[in-house]
Design a protein around this motif. Sequence first.
Motif, PDB file in Angstrom:
ATOM      1  N   HIS A 186       0.082   0.638   7.946  1.00 64.34           N
ATOM      2  CA  HIS A 186      -0.536   0.114   6.880  1.00 64.34           C
ATOM      3  C   HIS A 186      -1.287  -1.785   7.633  1.00 64.34           C
ATOM      4  O   HIS A 186      -2.313  -1.343   6.847  1.00 64.34           O
ATOM      5  N   GLY A 187      -0.358  -2.234   7.630  1.00 62.70           N
ATOM      6  CA  GLY A 187      -1.006  -3.903   7.841  1.00 62.70           C
ATOM      7  C   GLY A 187       0.043  -4.704   7.891  1.00 62.70           C
ATOM      8  O   GLY A 187       1.162  -4.036   8.197  1.00 62.70           O
ATOM      9  N   HIS A 188       0.385  -5.929   8.050  1.00 61.81           N
ATOM     10  CA  HIS A 188       1.902  -6.729   7.696  1.00 61.81           C
ATOM     11  C   HIS A 188       1.226  -8.163   7.448  1.00 61.81           C
ATOM     12  O   HIS A 188      -0.267  -8.452   6.756  1.00 61.81           O
ATOM     13  N   PHE A 189       2.136  -8.271   6.415  1.00 63.93           N
ATOM     14  CA  PHE A 189       2.344  -9.631   5.107  1.00 63.93           C
ATOM     15  C   PHE A 189       2.900 -11.199   6.668  1.00 63.93           C
ATOM     16  O   PHE A 189       3.757 -11.256   7.126  1.00 63.93           O
ATOM     17  N   ILE A 190       2.150 -12.135   5.932  1.00 61.19           N
ATOM     18  CA  ILE A 190       2.940 -13.528   6.869  1.00 61.19           C
ATOM     19  C   ILE A 190       2.383 -14.532   6.022  1.00 61.19           C
ATOM     20  O   ILE A 190       1.711 -14.205   5.382  1.00 61.19           O
ATOM     21  N   THR A 191       3.317 -15.191   6.094  1.00 62.26           N
ATOM     22  CA  THR A 191       3.643 -16.400   5.378  1.00 62.26           C
ATOM     23  C   THR A 191       2.533 -17.858   5.703  1.00 62.26           C
ATOM     24  O   THR A 191       2.437 -17.524   7.445  1.00 62.26           O
ATOM     25  N   PHE A 192       1.734 -18.478   5.170  1.00 62.28           N
ATOM     26  CA  PHE A 192       0.675 -19.193   5.377  1.00 62.28           C
ATOM     27  C   PHE A 192       1.478 -20.309   6.676  1.00 62.28           C
ATOM     28  O   PHE A 192       1.023 -20.641   7.622  1.00 62.28           O
ATOM     29  N   PHE A 193       2.958 -20.498   6.691  1.00 62.05           N
ATOM     30  CA  PHE A 193       3.754 -21.807   7.393  1.00 62.05           C
ATOM     31  C   PHE A 193       2.768 -20.466   8.819  1.00 62.05           C
ATOM     32  O   PHE A 193       2.735 -21.056   9.917  1.00 62.05           O
ATOM     33  N   GLN A 194       3.624 -19.551   8.971  1.00 64.80           N
ATOM     34  CA  GLN A 194       3.945 -18.652  10.303  1.00 64.80           C
ATOM     35  C   GLN A 194       2.612 -18.766  10.477  1.00 64.80           C
ATOM     36  O   GLN A 194       1.951 -18.390  12.129  1.00 64.80           O
ATOM     37  N   PHE A 195       1.222 -17.696   9.728  1.00 70.09           N
ATOM     38  CA  PHE A 195      -0.215 -18.098  10.117  1.00 70.09           C
ATOM     39  C   PHE A 195      -0.679 -19.023  10.833  1.00 70.09           C
ATOM     40  O   PHE A 195      -1.674 -18.673  12.035  1.00 70.09           O
ATOM     41  N   LEU A 196       0.083 -20.107  10.952  1.00 57.44           N
ATOM     42  CA  LEU A 196      -0.678 -21.448  11.101  1.00 57.44           C
ATOM     43  C   LEU A 196       0.156 -21.654  12.409  1.00 57.44           C
ATOM     44  O   LEU A 196      -0.929 -21.544  13.481  1.00 57.44           O
ATOM     45  N   ARG A 197       0.969 -20.919  13.149  1.00 48.86           N
ATOM     46  CA  ARG A 197       1.332 -21.264  14.038  1.00 48.86           C
ATOM     47  C   ARG A 197       0.982 -19.677  14.958  1.00 48.86           C
ATOM     48  O   ARG A 197       0.913 -20.123  15.801  1.00 48.86           O
ATOM     49  N   ARG A 216       0.859  -1.362   0.045  1.00 47.61           N
ATOM     50  CA  ARG A 216       0.082   0.254   0.088  1.00 47.61           C
ATOM     51  C   ARG A 216       0.955   0.834  -0.015  1.00 47.61           C
ATOM     52  O   ARG A 216       0.098   2.206   0.366  1.00 47.61           O
ATOM     53  N   GLY A 217       2.064   0.831  -0.381  1.00 43.65           N
ATOM     54  CA  GLY A 217       2.574   2.577  -0.632  1.00 43.65           C
ATOM     55  C   GLY A 217       4.539   1.594  -0.472  1.00 43.65           C
ATOM     56  O   GLY A 217       4.981   0.156  -0.820  1.00 43.65           O
ATOM     57  N   ASP A 218       5.493   2.893  -0.095  1.00 39.82           N
ATOM     58  CA  ASP A 218       6.538   2.367  -0.571  1.00 39.82           C
ATOM     59  C   ASP A 218       7.646   1.821   0.613  1.00 39.82           C
ATOM     60  O   ASP A 218       9.039   1.402   0.690  1.00 39.82           O
ATOM     61  N   GLU A 219       7.393   1.595   1.897  1.00 38.38           N
ATOM     62  CA  GLU A 219       8.299   1.718   2.565  1.00 38.38           C
ATOM     63  C   GLU A 219       8.839  -0.099   2.620  1.00 38.38           C
ATOM     64  O   GLU A 219       7.970  -0.377   2.400  1.00 38.38           O
ATOM     65  N   LYS A 220       9.590  -0.087   3.694  1.00 37.05           N
ATOM     66  CA  LYS A 220       9.700  -1.147   3.647  1.00 37.05           C
ATOM     67  C   LYS A 220       9.526  -2.022   5.885  1.00 37.05           C
ATOM     68  O   LYS A 220       9.532  -1.099   6.077  1.00 37.05           O
ATOM     69  N   LEU A 221       8.739  -3.470   5.061  1.00 42.00           N
ATOM     70  CA  LEU A 221       8.313  -3.994   5.758  1.00 42.00           C
ATOM     71  C   LEU A 221       9.170  -3.814   7.266  1.00 42.00           C
ATOM     72  O   LEU A 221      10.978  -4.686   6.647  1.00 42.00           O
ATOM     73  N   ALA A 222       9.445  -3.469   8.331  1.00 42.38           N
ATOM     74  CA  ALA A 222       9.778  -4.428   9.129  1.00 42.38           C
ATOM     75  C   ALA A 222       9.257  -5.801   9.768  1.00 42.38           C
ATOM     76  O   ALA A 222       8.880  -6.010  10.407  1.00 42.38           O
ATOM     77  N   LEU A 223      10.482  -6.632   9.761  1.00 42.83           N
ATOM     78  CA  LEU A 223      10.380  -8.368  10.444  1.00 42.83           C
ATOM     79  C   LEU A 223      10.032  -8.186  12.290  1.00 42.83           C
ATOM     80  O   LEU A 223      11.450  -6.712  13.098  1.00 42.83           O
ATOM     81  N   VAL A 224       8.652  -8.992  12.281  1.00 45.99           N
ATOM     82  CA  VAL A 224       8.617  -8.635  13.851  1.00 45.99           C
ATOM     83  C   VAL A 224       8.260 -10.490  13.807  1.00 45.99           C
ATOM     84  O   VAL A 224       8.500 -10.646  13.145  1.00 45.99           O
ATOM     85  N   HIS A 225       9.019 -10.746  15.046  1.00 46.01           N
ATOM     86  CA  HIS A 225       8.868 -11.236  16.280  1.00 46.01           C
ATOM     87  C   HIS A 225       7.796 -11.524  17.272  1.00 46.01           C
ATOM     88  O   HIS A 225       8.170 -10.267  18.203  1.00 46.01           O
ATOM     89  N   ASP A 226       6.892 -12.205  17.793  1.00 52.32           N
ATOM     90  CA  ASP A 226       5.695 -12.341  18.325  1.00 52.32           C
ATOM     91  C   ASP A 226       5.626 -13.675  19.272  1.00 52.32           C
ATOM     92  O   ASP A 226       6.362 -15.261  18.221  1.00 52.32           O
ATOM     93  N   MET A 227       4.788 -13.694  19.301  1.00 53.46           N
ATOM     94  CA  MET A 227       4.014 -14.817  20.090  1.00 53.46           C
ATOM     95  C   MET A 227       2.285 -15.122  20.481  1.00 53.46           C
ATOM     96  O   MET A 227       2.301 -14.101  20.873  1.00 53.46           O
ATOM     97  N   ALA A 228       1.812 -16.144  20.588  1.00 50.67           N
ATOM     98  CA  ALA A 228       1.161 -16.560  20.626  1.00 50.67           C
ATOM     99  C   ALA A 228       0.325 -17.753  20.853  1.00 50.67           C
ATOM    100  O   ALA A 228       1.055 -18.466  20.337  1.00 50.67           O
ATOM    101  N   HIS A 229      -0.756 -17.778  21.578  1.00 49.43           N
ATOM    102  CA  HIS A 229      -1.238 -19.270  22.149  1.00 49.43           C
ATOM    103  C   HIS A 229      -0.160 -20.543  23.078  1.00 49.43           C
ATOM    104  O   HIS A 229      -0.103 -21.306  22.037  1.00 49.43           O
ATOM    105  N   GLY A 230       1.339 -19.457  23.029  1.00 48.83           N
ATOM    106  CA  GLY A 230       2.512 -20.674  23.199  1.00 48.83           C
ATOM    107  C   GLY A 230       3.518 -21.329  22.257  1.00 48.83           C
ATOM    108  O   GLY A 230       4.691 -21.153  22.767  1.00 48.83           O
ATOM    109  N   HIS A 231       3.159 -20.082  21.047  1.00 52.57           N
ATOM    110  CA  HIS A 231       3.991 -20.413  19.999  1.00 52.57           C
ATOM    111  C   HIS A 231       5.000 -19.015  19.218  1.00 52.57           C
ATOM    112  O   HIS A 231       3.527 -18.260  18.603  1.00 52.57           O
TER     113      HIS A 231
END
Length: 252
Positions: free
Chosen positions: A101-112, A75-90
Motif C-alpha cells: 500500500h505504501g510506506h511511512f517515513i519520518t521527516f528526518f529520515q526523508f531528508l536523509r 490503509r489496512g490493518d497490516e503491521k508495517l515492516a521496518l526497512v533499512h535502505d540507502m540513497a545518495h550514499g546515506h
Amino acid sequence: MKCPECKQPMLERAFEGRNGTRVTIDVCQECGGLWFDTHESLRLSPTGTLQLFRAVYGQRGSYHPRRSGTLSCPRGDEKLALVHDMAHGHRFQYSRCPQQHGHFITFFQFLREKGLARELNPKEQAELRKHVDTLLCSDCGEPVRLANMTTCARCRAPLSLLDPACVETTIRGAQQPGDSRRDVAPEVAARLLMANQGTKQFRPNASAHAQATAPVIILPSEQVSTKSETLDLIATGGELLVHALELLNLIF
C-alpha cells in the motif's frame, strides 16, 4: 487517514513531480510524518522535494515523532515492516506495508533519503564539542551528550546536519533557466542570511582550499552561550534554508 505514528489526521498535499506531473502525499502536521503510496517518493522532482520541505518544516520548526512502537498501515490493518535502505550514499529507514500500500517515513529520515541530511564526520564532531555539550536528536528529540555519544540512544539515529552542498544541488535542480528572480546563487543567499542573523560558522579543515569547499555547520548567535543550550542541527539549518528559499523567491 490517520498517521501511523501519532494517530492524528494526515492531510493530502500536492507537490511538483517529474515531467510536469503532480504528486499527492499524506502529511502529518502533528509529528511531521509522511505517507507515500507506491513509488510516490521517487516521483518527486527537486522542486517538489523543496516544496515538501517548506510545507512540513515551515509549519513547525522541528518534529519529533512519539515513537509509538509497532506501526500499522493506515490503509489496512497490516503491521508495517521496518526497512533499512540507502540513497545518495546515506542510510535511512522507513516502515513499509507488506501489502504494497505504501510506506511511512519520518521527516528526518526523508531528508536523509533525499541526501539533504548527512552524518557528522569525526572532525566535525570534535569541533562541535568545543561549542555544544548536548544536541537534540533530529528524529525523536532525545538529548544526545556529545562527550560520549554519536548516535541517539533511544532511536539510534546518527547525529546529522543539513548538508549545504546537497541542498545547493537540490536548489539548482529546482531552478528554471531564464527566470531573472533566480539569478542569485543559493549559496550566496545563504551566506548573506548567516551574516545578517549574526550566526557563527565553523569548518573542520583549516586550509584555504578546504575552507572554500567544506560544508558549513550553523551555530546560534555568538551572544548565546551554546554550552548551556541543546541544539537540533537539522532545525537550525532548516531555518536558514527556509529563509534562503524565500529570499530567492524560489518555488513559492
